[in-house]
Design an enzyme around this catalytic site. Structure first.
Site, mmCIF file in Angstrom:
data_model
loop_
_atom_site.group_PDB
_atom_site.id
_atom_site.type_symbol
_atom_site.label_atom_id
_atom_site.label_comp_id
_atom_site.label_asym_id
_atom_site.label_seq_id
_atom_site.Cartn_x
_atom_site.Cartn_y
_atom_site.Cartn_z
ATOM 1 C CG HIS A 172 -2.130 -1.094 1.142
ATOM 2 N ND1 HIS A 172 -3.341 -0.585 0.926
ATOM 3 C CD2 HIS A 172 -2.095 -2.439 1.260
ATOM 4 C CE1 HIS A 172 -3.973 -1.680 0.686
ATOM 5 N NE2 HIS A 172 -3.202 -2.882 0.858
ATOM 6 C CG ASP A 385 0.102 9.468 0.565
ATOM 7 O OD1 ASP A 385 -0.067 8.363 1.024
ATOM 8 O OD2 ASP A 385 -0.407 10.353 0.926
HETATM 9 C C1 GDG Z 1 -2.092 4.187 3.473
HETATM 10 C C2 GDG Z 1 -1.097 4.761 2.477
HETATM 11 C C3 GDG Z 1 -2.608 4.576 0.396
HETATM 12 C C4 GDG Z 1 -8.728 10.120 7.579
HETATM 13 N N1 GDG Z 1 -9.234 10.903 8.489
HETATM 14 C C5 GDG Z 1 -10.552 10.374 9.135
HETATM 15 C C6 GDG Z 1 -10.734 9.314 8.130
HETATM 16 N N2 GDG Z 1 -9.942 9.211 7.431
HETATM 17 C C7 GDG Z 1 -9.561 8.097 6.361
HETATM 18 C C8 GDG Z 1 -9.943 8.740 4.986
HETATM 19 C C9 GDG Z 1 -9.120 7.629 4.026
HETATM 20 C C10 GDG Z 1 -8.046 7.105 5.090
HETATM 21 O O1 GDG Z 1 -8.319 7.512 6.344
HETATM 22 C C11 GDG Z 1 -6.765 7.739 4.880
HETATM 23 O O2 GDG Z 1 -5.987 7.010 3.334
HETATM 24 P P1 GDG Z 1 -5.073 7.769 2.827
HETATM 25 O O3 GDG Z 1 -4.753 6.833 1.413
HETATM 26 O O4 GDG Z 1 -4.909 9.162 2.659
HETATM 27 O O5 GDG Z 1 -3.602 7.516 3.733
HETATM 28 P P2 GDG Z 1 -3.171 6.587 4.866
HETATM 29 O O6 GDG Z 1 -3.701 6.284 6.006
HETATM 30 O O7 GDG Z 1 -1.609 6.678 4.959
HETATM 31 O O8 GDG Z 1 -3.078 5.018 3.839
HETATM 32 C C12 GDG Z 1 -1.662 5.561 1.274
HETATM 33 C C13 GDG Z 1 -3.680 3.742 1.361
HETATM 34 O O9 GDG Z 1 -2.937 3.242 2.480
HETATM 35 C C14 GDG Z 1 -4.323 2.758 0.840
HETATM 36 O O10 GDG Z 1 -3.700 1.814 0.246
HETATM 37 O O11 GDG Z 1 -3.455 5.460 -0.219
HETATM 38 O O12 GDG Z 1 -0.833 6.283 0.427
HETATM 39 O O13 GDG Z 1 -0.310 5.571 3.006
HETATM 40 O O14 GDG Z 1 -9.665 6.690 3.633
HETATM 41 O O15 GDG Z 1 -11.049 8.864 4.770
HETATM 42 N N3 GDG Z 1 -11.861 8.531 8.560
HETATM 43 C C15 GDG Z 1 -12.586 8.988 9.395
HETATM 44 N N4 GDG Z 1 -12.540 9.975 10.300
HETATM 45 C C16 GDG Z 1 -11.522 10.737 10.157
HETATM 46 O O16 GDG Z 1 -11.020 11.693 10.705
HETATM 47 N N5 GDG Z 1 -14.106 8.218 9.630
#
Ligand code: GDG
Length: 499
Positions: A172, A385
């Protein structure tokens, strides 16, 4: 889909798709994990049958926890198999090897790595535990699908246990270039371990290319066959597949939920609280890869360079607590809060405009969607990322198609979204400031046409497409079945090279 494609699935990830917490009276409460991966895989597992192996998120063990896990599995229609970890294992495998070595290294931040030798032993030991649980849960013909950087050694452990099942792996996070990867003391062993999978999936072409370069530089006899989204790699006597599969979101669910009355009302409330201005949004886990301090400086520079933005724009920065046991994360939190204080102290007008609206905490789903809907501009500027799902979720929720996405060119999502987003170099504070101004002054027509393009691309390659393409790549007899249909290949799987 052919008969083999319907084989049972054994999913292995660091955490189970449910969080188990003690509620009032000491009884276990079960909450479903909120990520897109959980939403995508639950229906697939329910349909095919199988199990999900992972840590239940607590060091406690006992019959009442087992009963809570079994009940959660009964509700979703497949088995949940908990892997228990003691405090030392959580410290050395999860915080240590995974998050003090692999996480910073794979995000190009080798100076933050703590290459503590004891961590590697704990990583192998815990990966062996997951492998044993996967083997016990699987039967002939099952497909084992392992996720993420915490579990890169699982296939090697499975093979050592005599397992001959097909095993796939999806990373990921990014895979670094050789000059970064070579810092890892266990670099060759880990490459051999990854070759034990039948299919390794990366987020982007860049990650896949980096991996193949590392193979070529560290091993003899490496050859690559094919040119499409999935290629076949032979290293020594081992042949396996490598592909790039940009992860996505449940686009329709986000769009539908963003349109709900409750979300619309919350979004209007935000505009009432922060009236007569455009809202810019940043939502990130507390993490040094997300570039939050640089983003705040860019916002401050935009206010300095373009005085007409003052009182007409506010930045809402949501920071979700994460890995707070690691000192670097606590230091990052203080730096962010200091910068927010400085910017607000410099620009705030008594009784009126607050430039930065800072939220430290986890939002409910409704609030998160309301922030997405209320924001006119999203400012997503990670230094690096794997993909960045927030960028995709923001676009899915922009149902009026009037919003602007500013996105770091170093997010995996940049490859797919490069033609609709305004791409920036997150280190270029003045460049990001100018782009904020550009987004603020962009014509309605340009905003609409960019957002329409972004939404179409995300809708066409959503999370269900992602699951399906990975599983098909794992079982397809003939790799000429890939590349995927034209509409997907053109954008979702494209390359992005900064000029
Ligand atoms: C890893 C990789 C890759 C965020 N704040 C809240 C909340 N979120 C949810 C978002 C989103 C998720 O968390 C964050 O996903 P990201 O992709 O932006 O980042 P990482 O957590 O670092 O994820 C990344 C991912 O894995 C998938 O392969 O894209 O690059 O680092 O879904 O919506 N959800 C809630 N409250 C929040 O305050 N409910």
């Amino acid at each position: 889909m052919g008969a083999r494609a319907r084989q049972r699935l054994v999913v292995v990830s660091n955490r189970l798709p449910f969080v188990f917490k003690r509620g009032p009276g000491g009884r276990w409460r079960t909450e479903r994990g909120s990520g897109g991966l959980v939403s995508a895989l639950l229906p697939v597992l329910r349909d095919r049958g199988g199990s999900w192996i992972g840590w239940p998120g607590t060091a406690e063990t006992g019959p009442d926890l087992d009963a809570a896990v079994a009940a959660a599995g009964g509700d979703v229609g497949f088995a949940l198999r908990p892997v228990t970890l003691d405090a030392r294992q959580v410290g050395d495998y999860y915080y240590g090897f995974s998050n003090e070595i692999i996480w910073p290294l794979f995000h190009d931040l080798q100076s933050l790595c703590n290459f503590e030798p004891a961590y590697w032993g704990a990583y192998k030991e815990v990966n062996r535990k997951y492998a044993k649980a996967a083997l016990a849960a699987s039967r002939a013909g099952d497909f084992i699908w392992v996720h993420d950087y915490h579990l890169m050694n699982v296939a090697a452990e499975l093979r050592a246990l005599g397992c001959r099942a097909r095993v796939g792996f999806f990373l990921h996070i990014p895979f670094p270039s050789p000059d970064i990867y070579f810092n890892l003391p266990w670099r060759l062993t880990l490459l051999h371990a990854l070759l034990q999978y039948d299919l390794v999936g990366f987020q982007t072409l860049r990650d896949r290319r980096n991996f193949i370069q590392c193979l070529r530089l560290l091993m003899d006899d490496v050859s690559v066959q094919g040119k499409g989204q999935v290629v076949s790699v032979t290293a020594g006597r081992r042949t396996m597949r490598i592909g790039n599969f940009p992860i996505s979101i449940d686009y329709n669910a986000f769009m539908r939920q963003a349109a709900a009355d409750e979300v619309a009302q919350r979004a209007q409330e935000l505009h009432r609280m922060l009236p007569k201005r455009k809202l810019i949004l940043g939502v990130d886990r507390l993490d040094y890869t997300k570039g939050i301090p640089h983003r705040l400086k860019a916002f401050r520079t935009a206010l300095e360079r373009y005085p007409k933005l003052r009182e007409r724009i506010s930045l809402i920065q949501v920071v979700v607590p994460s890995r707070v046991d690691i000192p670097q994360y606590r230091e990052l939190k203080s730096r962010i809060e200091q910068l927010v204080g400085e910017i607000n102290g410099n620009f705030v007008r008594p009784g009126g405009w607050v430039p930065v609206w800072y939220v430290f905490g986890s939002l409910s789903r409704t609030d998160l969607l309301a922030y997405y809907r209320a924001a006119d501009i999203a400012l997503i500027t990670p230094f690096k990322d794997g993909m960045n799902l927030v960028a995709k979720e923001y676009c899915a929720c922009s149902i009026e198609e009037e919003c602007v996405l500013i996105l770091s060119e170093f997010a995996g999502a940049a490859a797919q979204l490069q033609r609709g987003a305004l791409l920036v170099n997150p280190y270029d504070i003045e460049g990001v400031a100018d782009t904020i101004h550009r987004a603020f002054t962009m014509s309605d027509e340009e905003r609409r046409s960019r957002m329409r393009r972004l939404r179409r691309s995300i809708r066409d390659s959503d999370i269900f497409w992602w699951v399906d393409s990975f599983l098909r790549a794992a079982i397809a007899k003939d790799l000429s079945a890939f590349p995927l249909p034209e509409k997907h290949v053109s954008e979702a799987v494209a390359d992005y090279v900064p000029i």
